[in-house]
Design a protein around this motif. Structure first.
Motif, short mmCIF file in Angstrom:
data_model
loop_
_atom_site.label_atom_id
_atom_site.label_comp_id
_atom_site.label_asym_id
_atom_site.label_seq_id
_atom_site.Cartn_x
_atom_site.Cartn_y
_atom_site.Cartn_z
N PRO A 253 0.80 -1.23 0.00
CA PRO A 253 0.00 0.00 0.00
C PRO A 253 0.83 1.27 0.00
CG PRO A 253 -0.09 -1.08 2.14
CD PRO A 253 0.56 -2.04 1.21
N ASP A 254 2.08 1.21 0.50
CA ASP A 254 2.94 2.40 0.53
C ASP A 254 4.05 2.30 -0.51
OD1 ASP A 254 4.32 0.34 1.77
OD2 ASP A 254 5.31 1.65 3.21
N ALA A 255 3.75 1.66 -1.65
CA ALA A 255 4.78 1.39 -2.65
C ALA A 255 5.53 2.64 -3.11
CB ALA A 255 4.17 0.66 -3.85
N PRO A 256 4.85 3.76 -3.45
CA PRO A 256 5.61 4.95 -3.89
C PRO A 256 6.56 5.46 -2.81
CG PRO A 256 3.30 5.13 -4.50
CD PRO A 256 3.39 3.98 -3.57
N ALA A 257 6.08 5.55 -1.58
CA ALA A 257 6.92 6.05 -0.48
C ALA A 257 8.09 5.11 -0.23
CB ALA A 257 6.08 6.21 0.78
#
Length: 376
Positions: A253-257
């Motif tokens: 869910p926090d792939a970009p970060a």
């Protein structure tokens, strides 16, 4: 010690002889089975195996010798102790031995002798039963061990295949669940991170192969550790180029970060390495490109040599951004920056004319991380 009473089969055509055996043995705790002929004895043996057989020699029909031979010819009773009861001389004992008898008792019966031979042979039978049971148990253990070793070898083989492109944490998860469905072709949105070294081509052309391999070894080790730390999926190393993506096969869910934090840590690590390389007069910089988009993912290759790959414009875009980046730059698309909101400090670099793309791509440079962000 086995406390079960020993079972003795008495085979004699005369009822009074069987009663005499019973009168001697039953009070001593033995359980008696009786048969009045060789045929009846063989029938009983097909249903139940005693600990000892007391077998009369002279009987109508099948005599004791033939009965003993048939007992020895049957695998289930081949080693069953048989005591021949005879009133004959040494010649008959020779025949009994040839038929397979273990011992002899002479008529008229001597009670002490009968009890001594029965005790001795029952003890031998119990030892034999123990050895057989232990052998069966050992065989079962060996089968279980072989099964466990086979399963462990298969697990290690699967681990070796999966860890080539997955972090150890994800590899263990897949091994524990046994689910490899992710290897089949599927479509998913991913964050692609591509990085390589500035000046590597000229460095490789002018340096000895040993020097190039030494630099690549340090570089790959530093970046590989961070890929595993951030639980990225490593698609491939190609010289100084490295492609990692997030959100597949395990949703992130926090792939970009996560991708941005990993890239910043990679830049820090390579910066340290570059200080040492400069002492050897190696001028190498580090650039990163990060893009977000849909790709088709799955296993590609052939038997014995498979890779896990992402096919799509998003991987090309990350590579083009990396190529455009100067030494120390991390360039990301607008969509990546939006997904990493609150994680990084950035500045716009404008629209970039990237090779292979018909329209300029709006990009941003990651300057650093906001202090409140932490490593996963």
């Amino acid at each position: 010690m086995d406390t079960e009473p020993a079972v003795i089969l008495v085979v004699d055509d005369l009822a009074q002889n069987r009663k005499l055996m019973d009168a001697i043995l039953s009070p001593r705790g033995y359980v008696l089975l009786e048969a009045s002929s060789g045929e009846e004895a063989l029938g009983l043996l097909a249903e139940r195996t005693p600990d000892l057989i007391l077998l009369d020699v002279l009987m109508p029909g099948i005599d004791g010798y033939e009965t003993c031979r048939r007992i020895r010819a049957t695998p289930a009773t081949a080693f069953l102790p048989v005591v021949m009861v005879t009133a004959s001389g040494s010649a008959e004992k020779v025949r009994a031995t040839e038929a397979g008898a273990d011992d002899f008792i002479n008529k008229p019966l001597d009670q002490a002798e009968l009890l001594a031979r029965v005790r001795s042979l029952v003890r031998v039978k119990r030892y034999q039963d123990t050895v057989i049971a232990q052998a069966a148990e050992l065989a079962a253990w060996n089968r279980e061990l072989e099964s466990r070793v086979s399963a462990q070898v298969e697990r290690l083989d699967r681990f070796g295949r999966l860890r080539r492109f997955l972090s150890p944490q994800i590899t263990r998860l897949i091994l524990d669940t046994g689910d490899e469905s992710f290897l089949t072709s599927h479509r998913r949105e991913i964050i692609a991170v591509y990085c390589d070294l500035r000046g590597f081509t000229s460095f490789a052309e002018t340096s000895d192969p040993e020097e190039v391999m030494s630099v690549l070894g340090e570089y790959h080790q530093a970046l590989g550790d961070l890929v595993f730390l951030y639980e990225g999926t490593l698609e491939h190393f190609a010289g100084d180029g490295l492609l990692v993506f997030f959100n597949d096969p395990v949703p992130c869910p926090d792939a970009p970060a996560r991708a941005v934090r990993m890239a910043v840590d990679m830049r820090t690590s390579v910066t340290r390495l570059a200080e040492g390389w400069r002492r050897h007069d190696y001028e190498l910089g580090f650039g990163v490109g990060i893009a977000r988009g849909f790709a088709t993912l799955g296993r590609i290759g052939f038997e014995g040599r498979y890779d896990y790959a992402a096919i799509g414009t998003v991987t090309n875009l990350s590579a083009r951004l990396s190529s455009y980046a100067t030494a120390g730059q991390i360039l990301v698309t607008q969509r990546v920056l939006a997904g990493a909101d609150g994680v990084a400090v950035s500045r716009p670099v404008g629209s970039l004319p990237l090779r292979g793309f018909s329209k300029p791509v709006i990009a941003h440079e990651i300057v650093g991380l906001i202090e409140s962000t932490v490593v996963p």
